[in-house]
Design a protein around this motif. Structure first.
Motif, PDB file in Angstrom:
ATOM      1  N   PRO A 168      52.671  51.512  69.047  1.00 56.09           N
ATOM      2  CA  PRO A 168      51.353  50.985  69.886  1.00 56.09           C
ATOM      3  C   PRO A 168      51.536  50.333  70.874  1.00 56.09           C
ATOM      4  CG  PRO A 168      51.583  50.068  67.768  1.00 56.09           C
ATOM      5  CD  PRO A 168      52.753  50.901  67.805  1.00 56.09           C
ATOM      6  N   GLY A 169      52.816  49.638  71.125  1.00 54.93           N
ATOM      7  CA  GLY A 169      52.822  48.683  72.177  1.00 54.93           C
ATOM      8  C   GLY A 169      52.447  47.368  71.991  1.00 54.93           C
ATOM      9  N   LEU A 170      52.244  46.970  70.683  1.00 58.86           N
ATOM     10  CA  LEU A 170      51.421  45.836  70.422  1.00 58.86           C
ATOM     11  C   LEU A 170      52.374  44.681  70.055  1.00 58.86           C
ATOM     12  CD1 LEU A 170      48.357  47.081  68.457  1.00 58.86           C
ATOM     13  CD2 LEU A 170      48.459  46.031  70.753  1.00 58.86           C
ATOM     14  N   PRO A 171      52.385  43.470  70.330  1.00 58.73           N
ATOM     15  CA  PRO A 171      53.327  42.344  69.568  1.00 58.73           C
ATOM     16  C   PRO A 171      53.009  42.533  68.161  1.00 58.73           C
ATOM     17  CG  PRO A 171      51.858  41.282  71.346  1.00 58.73           C
ATOM     18  CD  PRO A 171      51.342  42.950  71.176  1.00 58.73           C
ATOM     19  N   LEU A 172      54.173  42.385  67.494  1.00 59.45           N
ATOM     20  CA  LEU A 172      54.049  42.357  65.766  1.00 59.45           C
ATOM     21  C   LEU A 172      54.018  40.937  65.543  1.00 59.45           C
ATOM     22  CD1 LEU A 172      56.578  45.240  64.947  1.00 59.45           C
ATOM     23  CD2 LEU A 172      54.050  45.020  65.436  1.00 59.45           C
ATOM     24  N   VAL A 173      53.163  40.323  64.713  1.00 57.02           N
ATOM     25  CA  VAL A 173      53.168  39.017  64.155  1.00 57.02           C
ATOM     26  C   VAL A 173      53.134  38.943  62.776  1.00 57.02           C
ATOM     27  CG1 VAL A 173      52.255  38.243  66.180  1.00 57.02           C
ATOM     28  CG2 VAL A 173      50.627  38.855  64.405  1.00 57.02           C
ATOM     29  N   PRO A 174      53.554  38.125  62.150  1.00 55.28           N
ATOM     30  CA  PRO A 174      53.627  37.864  60.737  1.00 55.28           C
ATOM     31  C   PRO A 174      52.090  37.761  60.184  1.00 55.28           C
ATOM     32  CG  PRO A 174      54.791  36.043  61.732  1.00 55.28           C
ATOM     33  CD  PRO A 174      54.339  36.849  62.650  1.00 55.28           C
ATOM     34  N   GLN A 175      51.920  38.051  58.930  1.00 55.60           N
ATOM     35  CA  GLN A 175      50.425  37.918  58.529  1.00 55.60           C
ATOM     36  C   GLN A 175      50.064  36.245  58.697  1.00 55.60           C
ATOM     37  OE1 GLN A 175      48.374  40.178  56.684  1.00 55.60           O
ATOM     38  NE2 GLN A 175      46.995  38.517  56.068  1.00 55.60           N
ATOM     39  N   GLN A 176      48.857  36.390  59.277  1.00 56.96           N
ATOM     40  CA  GLN A 176      48.308  35.137  59.525  1.00 56.96           C
ATOM     41  C   GLN A 176      46.962  34.837  58.622  1.00 56.96           C
ATOM     42  OE1 GLN A 176      46.994  34.480  63.713  1.00 56.96           O
ATOM     43  NE2 GLN A 176      47.315  32.236  63.609  1.00 56.96           N
ATOM     44  N   GLY A 177      46.153  35.768  58.401  1.00 53.81           N
ATOM     45  CA  GLY A 177      44.966  35.415  57.699  1.00 53.81           C
ATOM     46  C   GLY A 177      45.207  35.688  56.312  1.00 53.81           C
ATOM     47  N   ASP A 178      44.037  35.739  55.271  1.00 49.13           N
ATOM     48  CA  ASP A 178      44.461  35.837  54.097  1.00 49.13           C
ATOM     49  C   ASP A 178      44.364  37.181  53.598  1.00 49.13           C
ATOM     50  OD1 ASP A 178      43.860  33.098  52.997  1.00 49.13           O
ATOM     51  OD2 ASP A 178      41.976  33.102  53.734  1.00 49.13           O
ATOM     52  N   GLU A 179      45.001  37.596  52.521  1.00 55.70           N
ATOM     53  CA  GLU A 179      45.202  38.970  52.429  1.00 55.70           C
ATOM     54  C   GLU A 179      44.063  39.488  51.666  1.00 55.70           C
ATOM     55  OE1 GLU A 179      48.384  39.688  49.774  1.00 55.70           O
ATOM     56  OE2 GLU A 179      50.014  39.004  51.472  1.00 55.70           O
ATOM     57  N   ILE A 180      43.610  40.836  52.061  1.00 55.00           N
ATOM     58  CA  ILE A 180      42.480  41.546  51.272  1.00 55.00           C
ATOM     59  C   ILE A 180      42.643  41.919  49.918  1.00 55.00           C
ATOM     60  CG2 ILE A 180      40.633  43.087  51.450  1.00 55.00           C
ATOM     61  CD1 ILE A 180      41.426  43.471  54.384  1.00 55.00           C
ATOM     62  N   LYS A 181      42.059  41.633  48.946  1.00 52.03           N
ATOM     63  CA  LYS A 181      42.381  41.932  47.675  1.00 52.03           C
ATOM     64  C   LYS A 181      41.040  42.306  46.797  1.00 52.03           C
ATOM     65  CE  LYS A 181      46.667  39.426  47.325  1.00 52.03           C
ATOM     66  NZ  LYS A 181      47.413  38.410  46.674  1.00 52.03           N
ATOM     67  N   GLU A 182      41.402  43.183  45.672  1.00 52.44           N
ATOM     68  CA  GLU A 182      40.300  43.547  44.681  1.00 52.44           C
ATOM     69  C   GLU A 182      40.119  42.144  44.110  1.00 52.44           C
ATOM     70  OE1 GLU A 182      41.649  46.646  42.382  1.00 52.44           O
ATOM     71  OE2 GLU A 182      41.765  48.120  43.906  1.00 52.44           O
ATOM     72  N   GLN A 183      38.492  42.009  44.127  1.00 51.06           N
ATOM     73  CA  GLN A 183      38.372  40.722  43.443  1.00 51.06           C
ATOM     74  C   GLN A 183      37.472  41.003  42.156  1.00 51.06           C
ATOM     75  OE1 GLN A 183      39.601  37.992  44.859  1.00 51.06           O
ATOM     76  NE2 GLN A 183      40.329  38.659  46.666  1.00 51.06           N
ATOM     77  N   ASP A 184      36.297  41.513  42.369  1.00 49.18           N
ATOM     78  CA  ASP A 184      35.333  41.607  41.152  1.00 49.18           C
ATOM     79  C   ASP A 184      35.536  43.024  40.814  1.00 49.18           C
ATOM     80  OD1 ASP A 184      33.804  38.941  41.429  1.00 49.18           O
ATOM     81  OD2 ASP A 184      34.128  39.703  43.390  1.00 49.18           O
ATOM     82  N   ARG A 185      35.049  43.274  39.448  1.00 50.23           N
ATOM     83  CA  ARG A 185      35.062  44.760  38.841  1.00 50.23           C
ATOM     84  C   ARG A 185      33.646  44.632  38.311  1.00 50.23           C
ATOM     85  NH1 ARG A 185      39.738  47.652  38.377  1.00 50.23           N
ATOM     86  NH2 ARG A 185      38.709  49.093  36.821  1.00 50.23           N
ATOM     87  N   LEU A 186      32.836  45.817  38.672  1.00 48.38           N
ATOM     88  CA  LEU A 186      31.259  45.660  38.126  1.00 48.38           C
ATOM     89  C   LEU A 186      31.355  47.127  37.521  1.00 48.38           C
ATOM     90  CD1 LEU A 186      31.033  43.941  40.716  1.00 48.38           C
ATOM     91  CD2 LEU A 186      28.769  44.467  40.812  1.00 48.38           C
ATOM     92  N   THR A 187      30.504  46.925  36.126  1.00 44.93           N
ATOM     93  CA  THR A 187      30.321  48.218  35.283  1.00 44.93           C
ATOM     94  C   THR A 187      28.819  48.604  35.727  1.00 44.93           C
ATOM     95  OG1 THR A 187      29.898  46.818  33.543  1.00 44.93           O
ATOM     96  CG2 THR A 187      32.128  47.825  33.632  1.00 44.93           C
ATOM     97  N   PRO A 188      28.628  49.949  35.614  1.00 46.83           N
ATOM     98  CA  PRO A 188      27.254  50.265  36.004  1.00 46.83           C
ATOM     99  C   PRO A 188      26.184  49.499  34.939  1.00 46.83           C
ATOM    100  CG  PRO A 188      28.457  52.001  35.607  1.00 46.83           C
ATOM    101  CD  PRO A 188      29.474  50.967  35.161  1.00 46.83           C
ATOM    102  N   ALA A 189      25.056  49.043  35.883  1.00 53.25           N
ATOM    103  CA  ALA A 189      24.117  48.253  35.262  1.00 53.25           C
ATOM    104  C   ALA A 189      23.122  49.416  34.748  1.00 53.25           C
ATOM    105  CB  ALA A 189      23.167  47.572  36.420  1.00 53.25           C
ATOM    106  N   ALA A 190      22.751  50.435  35.355  1.00 56.08           N
ATOM    107  CA  ALA A 190      22.149  51.702  34.812  1.00 56.08           C
ATOM    108  C   ALA A 190      22.468  52.837  35.365  1.00 56.08           C
ATOM    109  CB  ALA A 190      20.533  51.078  35.474  1.00 56.08           C
ATOM    110  N   VAL A 191      22.267  54.049  34.577  1.00 60.22           N
ATOM    111  CA  VAL A 191      22.477  55.327  35.241  1.00 60.22           C
ATOM    112  C   VAL A 191      20.884  56.140  35.255  1.00 60.22           C
ATOM    113  CG1 VAL A 191      23.253  57.601  34.768  1.00 60.22           C
ATOM    114  CG2 VAL A 191      24.778  55.615  34.058  1.00 60.22           C
ATOM    115  N   LEU A 192      20.731  56.346  36.676  1.00 58.78           N
ATOM    116  CA  LEU A 192      19.196  56.773  36.594  1.00 58.78           C
ATOM    117  C   LEU A 192      19.126  58.059  37.203  1.00 58.78           C
ATOM    118  CD1 LEU A 192      18.666  53.855  39.327  1.00 58.78           C
ATOM    119  CD2 LEU A 192      17.992  53.569  37.136  1.00 58.78           C
ATOM    120  N   THR A 193      17.863  58.676  36.819  1.00 58.89           N
ATOM    121  CA  THR A 193      17.512  59.805  37.614  1.00 58.89           C
ATOM    122  C   THR A 193      16.356  59.873  38.457  1.00 58.89           C
ATOM    123  OG1 THR A 193      18.279  61.166  35.573  1.00 58.89           O
ATOM    124  CG2 THR A 193      17.050  62.304  37.101  1.00 58.89           C
TER     125      THR A 193
END
Ligand code: BGC
Length: 712
Positions: A168-193
């Motif tokens: 792509p012609g972009l300069p490559l730089v080492p990871q600078q920010g915080d990594e994106i990760k899975e953080q919270d797992r939520l189970t269904p509060a309700a199944v609705l019709t």
């Protein structure tokens, strides 16, 4: 480690299908060290021998003028015979973005799904080259706004050759920010019709991320699953997606035989509800889990008080930050936008830095602010820039406001060293482009975005454009002066400029007409020495306006501060505690679990304000949390001792709340401030890790590190 390797791509166009690159290699004896350094055009997921190499999702993050690469230790996953696979989705780099604009002609979307990687096993390097192969992956389609199609039954044809291309012609730089990760797992509060007969799962919380399917053994190959995402139900209780605008936000999955588990690899959604458009059997809660993903920022601020709605408001601010801090601070995570709007970021940065440790996060984003700034100093509306527009007052000022707030919160002058040239360039841009010396007149601005003091169809509020722009010109210039002094630069020219702006502003704007005009004049020191008079006039105006706020994105973050700093703490609490529209608590009474874009995103009768620009996860108004930390609990960093090397703790209690408590993990240690009404007095419990100036009523106590109790 730097990344220098060839870029490779499939030799033919795979269409919508995400390519999976493979490399087989042997490692004769267990190595001392083995690393993979990697980046891609799009977002990638790498596995070694079928195991994910990292829990970083949506790597390599989002930049446009440069590309981050990551280095992972793969020693524990290495075997004698190895297969490395890398799946690449379009991600930010290649998805059409800014979907409300006609077509997306950005050349970005025409880029191939390139991969650049290097394995280093002890001293032996294996780099991307034509010995790698690629095949169409089971991810048949993946884009940010539209979602993903994954066919677990799809069998790829034999691996195909790859070719080397220039990349792509972009300069490559080492990871600078915080990594994106899975953080919270939520189970269904309700199944609705729903009344329409739709099967809907409510996770009870508006989040950003995706869902995980866990399907039982009786699942058969070829069964389709189709899932739509929504933030809210309409007033009848039906599934509502119009506010996503053109973003399709759908997940389609084709099952294979037997028990299986799946979650998207290359996209995310903003949602609280999902609708099962196709599902092979009656859904059970254990079939589906929601997963919130965001940049891995360490939580630093906690708040609690006696008022359940205020506590929920605070939780909504936290979720708003989680949902909009995926490598870039975004306006919203769901509709065809999800962009790094500078105005929203500058409004929220102070709150963000109380809630979480965001030094790394903002260091990376601000580097892009500077990198994308035009030679003439123009700062774009969104960073990473995909719009090409820029230079709106209070938006572009993110270039000065964010570095300063990050410096105050963490006390590390590096951020000022890195950003100082960009800060100056932004102020110089205004100086060069205004029509009137020492004011900022002309230009195109967003105004006091979504303020309530203009006719409904006008979304910029009634605060005068030249007033607002000139006020931010003054403020940004003052920040250049402060930042320059903090890092030993000669800022005499900017001091002169600032004095000139203040003088001219005070001569030009002798009356303040809107709430936001009062607020900005007070907050930025532009009242001509008439602070008290202006604050009293603001208080009177707020009362005349029905004892409620009228402010938009620009005035709101400072409204309570300027009231409580000038003897109107009582009114500040009245505004905070107001439950009717317009107020911060109104959405909470309407069941909000995040901060809404508009004061009335949903009206009291359940109608939506509009379909067109109506996000239910927009953090800007959540900036009120910095008043909870900084005024109600009274914990503030000091400009001459940034990073809480010394702390000012000046709590401002109110009897309508029986008690309030904040704890803040600073770089110096834990600061706590709690107050409580007890037997007709207020008891204050304060803990400081560093010398502090504690202000209780009119008394000031200079104390050292320790825990203290006062009565007031
Ligand atoms: C975004 C805002 C942004 C604004 C610019 C909107 O579409 O969602 O949050 O700041 O445009 O005025």
């Amino acid at each position: 480690m730097s990344l220098q390797a060839n870029w490779i791509k499939p030799t033919r166009d795979f269409g919508d299908a995400c390519p999976v690159f493979t490399k087989k290699f042997t490692a004769a004896k267990p190595p001392k060290s083995a690393t993979l350094t990697i980046t891609a055009m799009g977002v990638y997921e790498a596995t070694l021998n079928g195991v994910r190499i990292s829990d970083y999702v949506l790597a390599p993050g989002w930049t446009t003028k440069r590309l981050q690469y990551q280095t992972y230790d793969i020693t524990p996953l290495l075997k004698a015979e190895n297969t490395l696979t890398v799946s690449i989705g379009r991600g930010w780099q290649r998805s059409p973005l800014a979907g409300w604009r006609e077509g997306d002609t950005q050349p970005r979307t025409l880029q191939p799904p390139g991969l650049c990687a290097k394995l280093l096993i002890d001293n032996h390097a294996i780099e991307t080259d034509t010995t790698w192969q690629a095949c169409e992956g089971q991810t048949r389609f993946s884009e940010l706004y539209d979602g993903e199609l994954y066919d677990a039954s799809f069998q790829a044809a034999a691996p195909e050759p790859v070719e080397i291309y220039p990349g792509p012609g972009l300069p490559l730089v080492p990871q600078q920010g915080d990594e994106i990760k899975e953080q919270d797992r939520l189970t269904p509060a309700a199944v609705l019709t729903t009344p329409k007969g739709e099967t809907v799962i409510d996770f009870g919380q508006n989040i950003t991320g995706y869902i995980e399917l866990n399907l039982p053994p009786e699942t058969s190959a070829g069964s389709p699953i189709t899932i739509s995402f929504a933030e809210v139900l309409d007033k009848h209780g039906n599934f509502y997606t119009e506010n996503y605008r053109s973003a399709k936000s759908m997940l389609r999955y084709i099952c294979k035989d037997g028990a299986q588990s799946y979650k998207p690899k290359h996209t995310f959604f903003g949602f609280r509800y999902i609708r099962l458009d196709d599902f092979p059997y009656a859904v059970k809660p254990e079939h589906i889990t929601a997963i919130a993903v965001h940049s891995e920022m360490k939580r630093s601020g906690y708040f609690e008080c006696s008022h359940p709605l205020v506590n929920r408001l605070f939780e909504n601010v936290i979720w708003g930050q989680k949902g909009n801090f995926l490598d870039v601070p975004t306006d919203c995570p769901q509709r065809d936008e999800r962009l790094g709007w500078t105005g929203d970021a500058q409004a929220f940065v102070r709150t963000a830095a109380y809630n979480f440790d965001v030094e790394r996060f903002f260091t990376k984003w601000l580097a892009d602010v500077a990198l994308e700034q035009l030679e003439n100093g123009l700062v774009h509306h969104v960073i990473p820039d995909v719009l090409g527009d820029g230079a709106s007052a209070a938006w572009a000022d993110a270039a000065t406001i964010c570095p300063w707030q990050i410096y105050l919160a963490y006390g590390n002058a590096d951020i000022l060293e890195r950003q100082f040239a960009s800060m100056c360039k932004w102020v110089d841009y205004i100086t060069a482009h205004t029509q009137d010396e020492y004011l900022w007149t002309g230009g195109t601005h967003f105004g006091d975005w979504l303020a309530l003091d203009s006719p409904p169809e006008h979304i910029k509020g009634s605060t005068r454009q030249d007033f607002l722009a000139s006020a931010f010109y003054a403020y940004s210039t003052s920040l250049v002066v402060k930042a320059g002094k903090a890092i030993g630069r000669d800022v005499s020219a900017y001091e002169k400029l600032h004095a000139g702006i203040v003088k001219k502003f005070e001569a030009e704007f002798t009356d303040f007409r809107t709430q936001t005009e009062h607020v900005l004049a007070l907050q930025f020191g532009l009242t001509g020495g008439r602070e008290q008079e202006t604050a009293d006039a603001l208080a009177a105006k707020v009362k005349a306006d029905g004892t409620c706020l009228q402010t938009g994105f620009v005035g709101t973050p400072y409204l309570l501060h300027v009231l409580s700093e000038n003897g109107h703490t009582d009114l500040a609490y009245t505004l905070l505690l107001r439950e009717e529209y317009p107020s911060w608590l109104y959405p909470v009474t309407m069941g909000a679990t995040t901060i809404w874009e508009r004061w009335d995103s949903r009206k009291p009768n359940g109608d939506f304000q509009t379909t067109q620009m109506n996000s239910f996860n927009h953090y800007a108004y959540g900036a009120v949390a910095d008043w909870l930390y900084g005024a109600a609990a009274g914990i503030q960093p000091l400009e001459d001792a940034p990073g809480y090397q010394r702390v000012r703790i000046a709590p401002q209690p109110d009897a309508r709340l029986g008690w309030l408590a904040v704890s803040l993990n600073t770089r110096q240690g834990l600061v706590r401030s709690k107050w409580q009404y007890t037997e007709g007095r207020v008891r204050y419990d304060i803990e400081t890790p560093s010398p502090a100036e504690i202000v209780i009523g009119s008394e000031v106590y200079e104390v050292g590190r320790g825990s203290y109790t006062f009565y007031g």
